[in-house]
Design a protein around this motif. Sequence first.
Motif, PDB file in Angstrom:
ATOM      1  N   ILE A   1     -31.708 -46.066  24.621  1.00  0.00           N
ATOM      2  CA  ILE A   1     -32.964 -46.466  25.271  1.00  0.00           C
ATOM      3  C   ILE A   1     -34.160 -45.852  24.540  1.00  0.00           C
ATOM      4  CG2 ILE A   1     -34.304 -46.259  27.427  1.00  0.00           C
ATOM      5  CD1 ILE A   1     -31.883 -48.218  27.564  1.00  0.00           C
ATOM      6  N   ARG A   2     -33.955 -44.642  24.059  1.00  0.00           N
ATOM      7  CA  ARG A   2     -35.044 -43.949  23.336  1.00  0.00           C
ATOM      8  C   ARG A   2     -35.542 -44.756  22.144  1.00  0.00           C
ATOM      9  NH1 ARG A   2     -36.833 -39.113  23.399  1.00  0.00           N
ATOM     10  NH2 ARG A   2     -36.254 -37.884  25.185  1.00  0.00           N
ATOM     11  N   GLU A   3     -34.596 -45.395  21.471  1.00  0.00           N
ATOM     12  CA  GLU A   3     -34.963 -46.173  20.282  1.00  0.00           C
ATOM     13  C   GLU A   3     -35.866 -47.355  20.690  1.00  0.00           C
ATOM     14  OE1 GLU A   3     -31.501 -46.848  17.775  1.00  0.00           O
ATOM     15  OE2 GLU A   3     -32.485 -48.723  17.133  1.00  0.00           O
ATOM     16  N   ILE A   4     -35.547 -47.946  21.829  1.00  0.00           N
ATOM     17  CA  ILE A   4     -36.359 -49.091  22.288  1.00  0.00           C
ATOM     18  C   ILE A   4     -37.759 -48.622  22.680  1.00  0.00           C
ATOM     19  CG2 ILE A   4     -36.549 -50.932  24.016  1.00  0.00           C
ATOM     20  CD1 ILE A   4     -33.430 -50.869  24.171  1.00  0.00           C
ATOM     21  N   VAL A   5     -37.826 -47.542  23.456  1.00  0.00           N
ATOM     22  CA  VAL A   5     -39.159 -47.130  23.927  1.00  0.00           C
ATOM     23  C   VAL A   5     -40.027 -46.590  22.789  1.00  0.00           C
ATOM     24  CG1 VAL A   5     -38.498 -46.755  26.324  1.00  0.00           C
ATOM     25  CG2 VAL A   5     -38.429 -44.843  24.752  1.00  0.00           C
ATOM     26  N   LYS A   6     -39.362 -46.135  21.732  1.00  0.00           N
ATOM     27  CA  LYS A   6     -40.143 -45.698  20.565  1.00  0.00           C
ATOM     28  C   LYS A   6     -40.960 -46.889  20.054  1.00  0.00           C
ATOM     29  CE  LYS A   6     -37.654 -42.887  17.868  1.00  0.00           C
ATOM     30  NZ  LYS A   6     -36.756 -42.729  16.703  1.00  0.00           N
ATOM     31  N   LYS A   7     -40.362 -48.065  20.110  1.00  0.00           N
ATOM     32  CA  LYS A   7     -41.058 -49.253  19.617  1.00  0.00           C
ATOM     33  C   LYS A   7     -41.991 -49.857  20.677  1.00  0.00           C
ATOM     34  CE  LYS A   7     -40.580 -53.735  17.664  1.00  0.00           C
ATOM     35  NZ  LYS A   7     -39.789 -54.777  17.100  1.00  0.00           N
ATOM     36  N   THR A   8     -41.513 -49.960  21.895  1.00  0.00           N
ATOM     37  CA  THR A   8     -42.285 -50.740  22.885  1.00  0.00           C
ATOM     38  C   THR A   8     -43.245 -49.898  23.706  1.00  0.00           C
ATOM     39  OG1 THR A   8     -40.627 -50.389  24.620  1.00  0.00           O
ATOM     40  CG2 THR A   8     -40.347 -52.330  23.227  1.00  0.00           C
ATOM     41  N   LYS A   9     -43.027 -48.598  23.727  1.00  0.00           N
ATOM     42  CA  LYS A   9     -43.707 -47.697  24.686  1.00  0.00           C
ATOM     43  C   LYS A   9     -43.260 -48.057  26.106  1.00  0.00           C
ATOM     44  CE  LYS A   9     -46.067 -45.804  21.315  1.00  0.00           C
ATOM     45  NZ  LYS A   9     -45.329 -46.325  20.183  1.00  0.00           N
ATOM     46  N   THR A  10     -43.857 -47.394  27.083  1.00  0.00           N
ATOM     47  CA  THR A  10     -43.446 -47.600  28.477  1.00  0.00           C
ATOM     48  C   THR A  10     -44.655 -48.019  29.316  1.00  0.00           C
ATOM     49  OG1 THR A  10     -43.807 -45.240  28.774  1.00  0.00           O
ATOM     50  CG2 THR A  10     -41.515 -45.975  28.480  1.00  0.00           C
ATOM     51  N   PRO A  11     -44.464 -48.595  30.492  1.00  0.00           N
ATOM     52  CA  PRO A  11     -43.199 -49.038  31.066  1.00  0.00           C
ATOM     53  C   PRO A  11     -42.652 -50.249  30.313  1.00  0.00           C
ATOM     54  CG  PRO A  11     -45.043 -49.685  32.464  1.00  0.00           C
ATOM     55  CD  PRO A  11     -45.615 -48.856  31.379  1.00  0.00           C
ATOM     56  N   VAL A  12     -41.325 -50.402  30.365  1.00  0.00           N
ATOM     57  CA  VAL A  12     -40.699 -51.535  29.689  1.00  0.00           C
ATOM     58  C   VAL A  12     -39.455 -51.963  30.474  1.00  0.00           C
ATOM     59  CG1 VAL A  12     -39.482 -49.922  28.113  1.00  0.00           C
ATOM     60  CG2 VAL A  12     -39.629 -52.330  27.503  1.00  0.00           C
ATOM     61  N   TYR A  13     -39.273 -53.261  30.569  1.00  0.00           N
ATOM     62  CA  TYR A  13     -38.037 -53.802  31.163  1.00  0.00           C
ATOM     63  C   TYR A  13     -37.008 -53.990  30.059  1.00  0.00           C
ATOM     64  CZ  TYR A  13     -39.746 -54.845  35.838  1.00  0.00           C
ATOM     65  OH  TYR A  13     -40.194 -54.733  37.118  1.00  0.00           O
ATOM     66  N   ILE A  14     -35.788 -53.554  30.315  1.00  0.00           N
ATOM     67  CA  ILE A  14     -34.711 -53.709  29.327  1.00  0.00           C
ATOM     68  C   ILE A  14     -33.517 -54.395  30.001  1.00  0.00           C
ATOM     69  CG2 ILE A  14     -33.127 -52.486  27.774  1.00  0.00           C
ATOM     70  CD1 ILE A  14     -35.265 -50.243  27.612  1.00  0.00           C
ATOM     71  N   TYR A  15     -33.067 -55.497  29.393  1.00  0.00           N
ATOM     72  CA  TYR A  15     -31.943 -56.258  29.948  1.00  0.00           C
ATOM     73  C   TYR A  15     -30.760 -56.225  28.987  1.00  0.00           C
ATOM     74  CZ  TYR A  15     -36.045 -58.291  32.285  1.00  0.00           C
ATOM     75  OH  TYR A  15     -37.226 -58.465  32.952  1.00  0.00           O
TER      76      TYR A  15
ATOM     77  N   ARG B   1     -49.215 -56.332  32.076  1.00  0.00           N
ATOM     78  CA  ARG B   1     -47.799 -56.348  32.451  1.00  0.00           C
ATOM     79  C   ARG B   1     -46.906 -55.829  31.318  1.00  0.00           C
ATOM     80  NH1 ARG B   1     -47.173 -61.903  35.499  1.00  0.00           N
ATOM     81  NH2 ARG B   1     -48.936 -62.324  34.140  1.00  0.00           N
ATOM     82  N   ALA B   2     -45.801 -55.227  31.735  1.00  0.00           N
ATOM     83  CA  ALA B   2     -44.884 -54.552  30.810  1.00  0.00           C
ATOM     84  C   ALA B   2     -44.163 -55.560  29.915  1.00  0.00           C
ATOM     85  CB  ALA B   2     -43.857 -53.768  31.622  1.00  0.00           C
ATOM     86  N   PRO B   3     -43.715 -55.107  28.753  1.00  0.00           N
ATOM     87  CA  PRO B   3     -42.910 -55.990  27.907  1.00  0.00           C
ATOM     88  C   PRO B   3     -41.477 -56.087  28.441  1.00  0.00           C
ATOM     89  CG  PRO B   3     -43.139 -53.860  26.871  1.00  0.00           C
ATOM     90  CD  PRO B   3     -43.937 -53.801  28.140  1.00  0.00           C
ATOM     91  N   GLU B   4     -40.761 -57.092  27.959  1.00  0.00           N
ATOM     92  CA  GLU B   4     -39.351 -57.265  28.317  1.00  0.00           C
ATOM     93  C   GLU B   4     -38.525 -57.291  27.038  1.00  0.00           C
ATOM     94  OE1 GLU B   4     -40.362 -60.938  30.656  1.00  0.00           O
ATOM     95  OE2 GLU B   4     -38.848 -60.112  31.997  1.00  0.00           O
ATOM     96  N   VAL B   5     -37.393 -56.614  27.107  1.00  0.00           N
ATOM     97  CA  VAL B   5     -36.533 -56.480  25.919  1.00  0.00           C
ATOM     98  C   VAL B   5     -35.127 -56.922  26.297  1.00  0.00           C
ATOM     99  CG1 VAL B   5     -35.415 -54.747  24.442  1.00  0.00           C
ATOM    100  CG2 VAL B   5     -37.870 -54.598  24.899  1.00  0.00           C
ATOM    101  N   LEU B   6     -34.504 -57.675  25.402  1.00  0.00           N
ATOM    102  CA  LEU B   6     -33.108 -58.070  25.602  1.00  0.00           C
ATOM    103  C   LEU B   6     -32.257 -57.371  24.557  1.00  0.00           C
ATOM    104  CD1 LEU B   6     -31.032 -59.935  27.060  1.00  0.00           C
ATOM    105  CD2 LEU B   6     -31.514 -61.647  25.290  1.00  0.00           C
ATOM    106  N   VAL B   7     -31.218 -56.673  25.020  1.00  0.00           N
ATOM    107  CA  VAL B   7     -30.319 -55.974  24.094  1.00  0.00           C
ATOM    108  C   VAL B   7     -29.033 -56.772  23.968  1.00  0.00           C
ATOM    109  CG1 VAL B   7     -28.949 -53.885  23.729  1.00  0.00           C
ATOM    110  CG2 VAL B   7     -31.245 -53.720  24.727  1.00  0.00           C
TER     111      VAL B   7
END
Length: 419
Positions: free
Chosen positions: A18-32, A384-390
């Motif tokens: 998760i850390r790797e994702i938030v490094k790019k997107t910052k927070t808050p962020v939705y992750i699916y 509004r927060a970004p959304e990420v799909l893993v």
Amino acid sequence: MHYFEYKKDELYCEDVPIREIVKKTKTPVYIYSYKTLERHFKVFDKAFEKIPHLICYSCKANSNIAIMSIFRNLGGGADIVSGGELYRALKANIPADRIVYSGVGKTEEELKTAIKANILMINIESEGELDALIQLSSRLKKEVRVSIRVNPQIDPKTHPYITTGLKKNKFGIIWDEALKLYRKMKNYKYIIPVGISSHIGSQILELSPFLEAVKSLKNMLYQLKTMGFEIKYLDIGGGLGITYKDEKAPHPEEYGDAIIKEIKDTGVTLILEPGRVIVGNSGILVTRVLYIKNVPGKTFVIVDGAMNDLIRPSLYGAYHEILPVTKHNTKKKRVDIVGPICESGDFFAKDRPFFEVERGEFIAVYGAGAYGFSMSSNYNSRPRAPEVLVKDDEFYVIRKRETKRDLIKGESIPDFLRL
Ligand code: PLP
């Protein structure tokens, strides 16, 4: 069941920290998690494999077009409730013959677009709506397949805000009235009655309300058949609940078996509109601790996510599991986890024993895949927060964070106010 797991003390979504994702997107962020979404859809689909059925994913739960595309690829359709959702469903390339449309207040414009798109079925919720469809279809000279959403007057024993099948609710039509409308349809050549539908509520944790509803729909179906109607579809809506804390939700297989037993001899195609059960536990909201604030007798963990991002706790007092993204402390302290919005109702957790965290740490709010982003707003002018799909060891930003410019998009200052 989901693919958010700790490896050592770090939270991963599938194979991505998760850390790797938030490094790019910052927070808050939705992750699916793709794997979780796929699995949930397949388990649900398999539960009905013994009978003809169509899963129209209820996209109000999470209407990102990437998420909708996953279910399209798995053979699913969409349950929509607005022109906006129809637009999204078509943008996600969901075939029109896999789209069903419910909702008590469809505008003429929305109905017209749905007729033109030739969707599978419009679920009518009032006589006025039937009249509007009669007018529009004859003006367009285009057939429209319809069903009536009946209100079976069943208590689903869930939160009052998400109960929809009681007499006092605005949804659906009681059976005697529905019968009149089916009869009325016979006079209009462009109105093709093909189904009966219902949806009794959401986050339902017992099978009995579903079975009661299905039994009464079955009776209605036979009544319509004896009246000469060719009813092809029985749409039983969505509503199956999930575990947010320690609720015991029926497994989709159990739900499927019970329903199949009721309707297997009816010869109809079953339409299901699951939302929460597919996406709920497939997503988290990750937020950062801004401050720890101690006041006499209380500690607030103030985070950068808020009720505008995830409104369920504020709206329904809903419980969401919350865990730190990096586990480094086993000591717990009773805290309120709150957002920056100027409302005392802006909280994710109240008076909850929580791991001692520090400024700058990330925490994950679980069960945020359904009615999370899709209910988000710009309240307090928060983009509004970004959304990420893993998927496996890759991640994709499927919606960018909104910008400040997005916040004022479409606004203008009239000349008389200009400086
Ligand atoms: N169908 C209809 C008509 C609904 O109104 C809803 C939710 O409110 C659903 C399906 C999806 O419900 P759930 O997410 O509980 O499965």
